[in-house]
Write a protein that holds these residues in place. Structure first.
Motif, PDB file in Angstrom:
ATOM      1  N   GLY A  55       0.901 -64.966  30.342  1.00  0.00           N
ATOM      2  CA  GLY A  55       0.934 -64.609  28.930  1.00  0.00           C
ATOM      3  C   GLY A  55       1.368 -65.734  28.009  1.00  0.00           C
ATOM      4  O   GLY A  55       1.343 -65.587  26.789  1.00  0.00           O
ATOM      5  N   HIS A  56       1.766 -66.870  28.570  1.00  0.00           N
ATOM      6  CA  HIS A  56       2.188 -68.003  27.751  1.00  0.00           C
ATOM      7  C   HIS A  56       0.988 -68.709  27.122  1.00  0.00           C
ATOM      8  O   HIS A  56      -0.095 -68.721  27.692  1.00  0.00           O
ATOM      9  N   ALA A  57       1.237 -69.299  25.975  1.00  0.00           N
ATOM     10  CA  ALA A  57       0.261 -70.173  25.330  1.00  0.00           C
ATOM     11  C   ALA A  57       0.740 -71.606  25.469  1.00  0.00           C
ATOM     12  O   ALA A  57       1.950 -71.862  25.468  1.00  0.00           O
ATOM     13  N   GLU A  58      -0.200 -72.528  25.588  1.00  0.00           N
ATOM     14  CA  GLU A  58       0.147 -73.936  25.459  1.00  0.00           C
ATOM     15  C   GLU A  58       0.466 -74.129  23.984  1.00  0.00           C
ATOM     16  O   GLU A  58      -0.355 -73.839  23.117  1.00  0.00           O
ATOM     17  N   ALA A  59       1.657 -74.585  23.693  1.00  0.00           N
ATOM     18  CA  ALA A  59       2.117 -74.674  22.310  1.00  0.00           C
ATOM     19  C   ALA A  59       2.855 -75.989  22.079  1.00  0.00           C
ATOM     20  O   ALA A  59       3.163 -76.713  23.023  1.00  0.00           O
ATOM     21  N   ILE A  60       3.112 -76.247  20.814  1.00  0.00           N
ATOM     22  CA  ILE A  60       3.927 -77.412  20.463  1.00  0.00           C
ATOM     23  C   ILE A  60       5.070 -76.973  19.559  1.00  0.00           C
ATOM     24  O   ILE A  60       4.916 -76.072  18.731  1.00  0.00           O
ATOM     25  N   LYS A  61       6.212 -77.606  19.755  1.00  0.00           N
ATOM     26  CA  LYS A  61       7.361 -77.414  18.885  1.00  0.00           C
ATOM     27  C   LYS A  61       7.460 -78.672  18.024  1.00  0.00           C
ATOM     28  O   LYS A  61       7.557 -79.787  18.545  1.00  0.00           O
ATOM     29  N   ILE A  62       7.393 -78.478  16.717  1.00  0.00           N
ATOM     30  CA  ILE A  62       7.386 -79.578  15.761  1.00  0.00           C
ATOM     31  C   ILE A  62       8.721 -79.599  15.023  1.00  0.00           C
ATOM     32  O   ILE A  62       9.101 -78.595  14.408  1.00  0.00           O
ATOM     33  N   GLU A  63       9.431 -80.708  15.095  1.00  0.00           N
ATOM     34  CA  GLU A  63      10.622 -80.888  14.268  1.00  0.00           C
ATOM     35  C   GLU A  63      10.187 -81.678  13.045  1.00  0.00           C
ATOM     36  O   GLU A  63       9.599 -82.755  13.176  1.00  0.00           O
ATOM     37  N   THR A  86     -11.822 -68.251  17.189  1.00  0.00           N
ATOM     38  CA  THR A  86     -12.250 -67.948  18.556  1.00  0.00           C
ATOM     39  C   THR A  86     -11.076 -67.369  19.333  1.00  0.00           C
ATOM     40  O   THR A  86     -10.019 -67.984  19.430  1.00  0.00           O
ATOM     41  N   LEU A  87     -11.253 -66.190  19.868  1.00  0.00           N
ATOM     42  CA  LEU A  87     -10.186 -65.507  20.583  1.00  0.00           C
ATOM     43  C   LEU A  87     -10.013 -66.113  21.973  1.00  0.00           C
ATOM     44  O   LEU A  87     -10.968 -66.181  22.757  1.00  0.00           O
ATOM     45  N   ASN A  88      -8.795 -66.567  22.247  1.00  0.00           N
ATOM     46  CA  ASN A  88      -8.441 -67.101  23.569  1.00  0.00           C
ATOM     47  C   ASN A  88      -9.346 -68.236  24.008  1.00  0.00           C
ATOM     48  O   ASN A  88      -9.706 -68.346  25.180  1.00  0.00           O
ATOM     49  N   ARG A  89      -9.695 -69.094  23.061  1.00  0.00           N
ATOM     50  CA  ARG A  89     -10.602 -70.197  23.400  1.00  0.00           C
ATOM     51  C   ARG A  89     -10.524 -71.299  22.354  1.00  0.00           C
ATOM     52  O   ARG A  89     -10.426 -71.043  21.167  1.00  0.00           O
ATOM     53  N   GLN A  90     -10.612 -72.524  22.829  1.00  0.00           N
ATOM     54  CA  GLN A  90     -10.832 -73.695  21.988  1.00  0.00           C
ATOM     55  C   GLN A  90     -11.836 -74.558  22.729  1.00  0.00           C
ATOM     56  O   GLN A  90     -11.522 -75.106  23.783  1.00  0.00           O
ATOM     57  N   GLY A  91     -13.039 -74.644  22.209  1.00  0.00           N
ATOM     58  CA  GLY A  91     -14.082 -75.418  22.877  1.00  0.00           C
ATOM     59  C   GLY A  91     -14.308 -74.899  24.278  1.00  0.00           C
ATOM     60  O   GLY A  91     -14.509 -73.706  24.500  1.00  0.00           O
ATOM     61  N   ALA A  92     -14.242 -75.806  25.259  1.00  0.00           N
ATOM     62  CA  ALA A  92     -14.476 -75.428  26.658  1.00  0.00           C
ATOM     63  C   ALA A  92     -13.239 -74.817  27.314  1.00  0.00           C
ATOM     64  O   ALA A  92     -13.331 -74.263  28.408  1.00  0.00           O
ATOM     65  N   ASP A  93     -12.083 -74.923  26.666  1.00  0.00           N
ATOM     66  CA  ASP A  93     -10.848 -74.361  27.213  1.00  0.00           C
ATOM     67  C   ASP A  93     -10.812 -72.864  26.927  1.00  0.00           C
ATOM     68  O   ASP A  93     -10.835 -72.447  25.767  1.00  0.00           O
ATOM     69  N   ARG A  94     -10.766 -72.063  27.986  1.00  0.00           N
ATOM     70  CA  ARG A  94     -10.813 -70.603  27.834  1.00  0.00           C
ATOM     71  C   ARG A  94      -9.640 -69.944  28.539  1.00  0.00           C
ATOM     72  O   ARG A  94      -9.236 -70.367  29.614  1.00  0.00           O
ATOM     73  N   GLY A  95      -9.127 -68.887  27.929  1.00  0.00           N
ATOM     74  CA  GLY A  95      -8.021 -68.123  28.488  1.00  0.00           C
ATOM     75  C   GLY A  95      -6.940 -67.917  27.441  1.00  0.00           C
ATOM     76  O   GLY A  95      -6.880 -68.630  26.441  1.00  0.00           O
ATOM     77  N   THR A  96      -6.084 -66.936  27.680  1.00  0.00           N
ATOM     78  CA  THR A  96      -5.025 -66.626  26.707  1.00  0.00           C
ATOM     79  C   THR A  96      -4.083 -67.802  26.477  1.00  0.00           C
ATOM     80  O   THR A  96      -3.469 -67.902  25.419  1.00  0.00           O
ATOM     81  N   TYR A  98      -4.887 -70.660  25.782  1.00  0.00           N
ATOM     82  CA  TYR A  98      -5.481 -71.528  24.761  1.00  0.00           C
ATOM     83  C   TYR A  98      -5.664 -70.804  23.428  1.00  0.00           C
ATOM     84  O   TYR A  98      -6.416 -71.243  22.569  1.00  0.00           O
ATOM     85  N   ARG A  99      -4.974 -69.679  23.250  1.00  0.00           N
ATOM     86  CA  ARG A  99      -5.129 -68.901  22.018  1.00  0.00           C
ATOM     87  C   ARG A  99      -4.559 -69.645  20.817  1.00  0.00           C
ATOM     88  O   ARG A  99      -3.732 -70.547  20.942  1.00  0.00           O
ATOM     89  N   SER A 100      -5.008 -69.222  19.656  1.00  0.00           N
ATOM     90  CA  SER A 100      -4.482 -69.711  18.384  1.00  0.00           C
ATOM     91  C   SER A 100      -3.318 -68.813  17.999  1.00  0.00           C
ATOM     92  O   SER A 100      -3.471 -67.587  17.914  1.00  0.00           O
ATOM     93  N   ALA A 101      -2.140 -69.421  17.766  1.00  0.00           N
ATOM     94  CA  ALA A 101      -0.959 -68.613  17.454  1.00  0.00           C
ATOM     95  C   ALA A 101       0.048 -69.412  16.638  1.00  0.00           C
ATOM     96  O   ALA A 101       0.164 -70.626  16.779  1.00  0.00           O
TER      97      ALA A 101
END
Length: 180
Positions: A55-63, A86-96, A98-101
């Motif tokens: 259930g985790h997303a690849e994310a970034i923490k920005i200071e 695009t739900l759970n997708r960015q380009g060829a990267d697919r799965g939750t 890679y979601r937009s959040a």
């Protein structure tokens, strides 16, 4: 010298190598950390994230320093440098993973994120409705060391050339005044 009051923003916009490379180049951003958030297990590893089952997303923490760049400006750049439709997708990267959040930390960040989405949708900026998740930030786990500063250390790699470079070109062309 005055004290710098840094704030934090946490975004997921597909592969964190891409989003990290974009936000590292902005004036007022002091640090970008690639990691995982929004999932169900503690201390996940990349091999677990890639299954999409945590259930985790690849994310970034920005200071960032709001004296130089606002949360709203970060949101503008976030939406301009990935596909939030695009739900759970960015380009060829697919799965939750890679979601937009947007993982907000307070009511103000939540309000600004929802207002930005409403504005972009009402203005028809994208051909399809925005599907970006707006959720409270839970635990954020730093990704493994080899994921940190990835583009800057591996810019000649194929993925960087074909996927990240176009995002950086768009950043350069659209937000030149915001770059370091």
């Amino acid at each position: 010298m005055g004290k710098i009051n840094l704030e934090t923003a946490v975004f997921a916009g597909g592969c964190f190598w891409c989003t990290e490379a974009v936000f590292q180049r902005l004036k007022g951003v002091s640090k970008v950390i690639s990691g995982y958030t929004g999932g169900t297990i503690k201390n996940p590893a990349y091999r677990e994230i890639t299954t999409g089952r945590t259930g985790h997303a690849e994310a970034i923490k920005i200071e960032f320093d709001p004296e130089f760049i606002s949360f709203t400006e970060l949101l503008e750049i976030f939406f301009a440098t990935h596909d939030p439709t695009t739900l759970n997708r960015q380009g060829a990267d697919r799965g939750t993973q890679y979601r937009s959040a947007i993982f907000y930390q307070n009511d103000e960040q939540q309000r600004l994120a929802k207002e930005m989405i409403d504005f972009l949708d009402s203005e028809g900026v994208f051909e399809s409705p925005i599907v970006t998740e707006v959720s409270p930030l839970g635990a954020f786990y730093n990704a493994e060391d080899y994921h940190q500063n990835y583009y800057n250390l591996n810019s000649e790699q194929g993925y960087c050339q074909f996927v990240i470079n176009p995002k950086l070109s768009k950043l350069q062309n659209t937000f030149k005044s915001k770059l370091k």
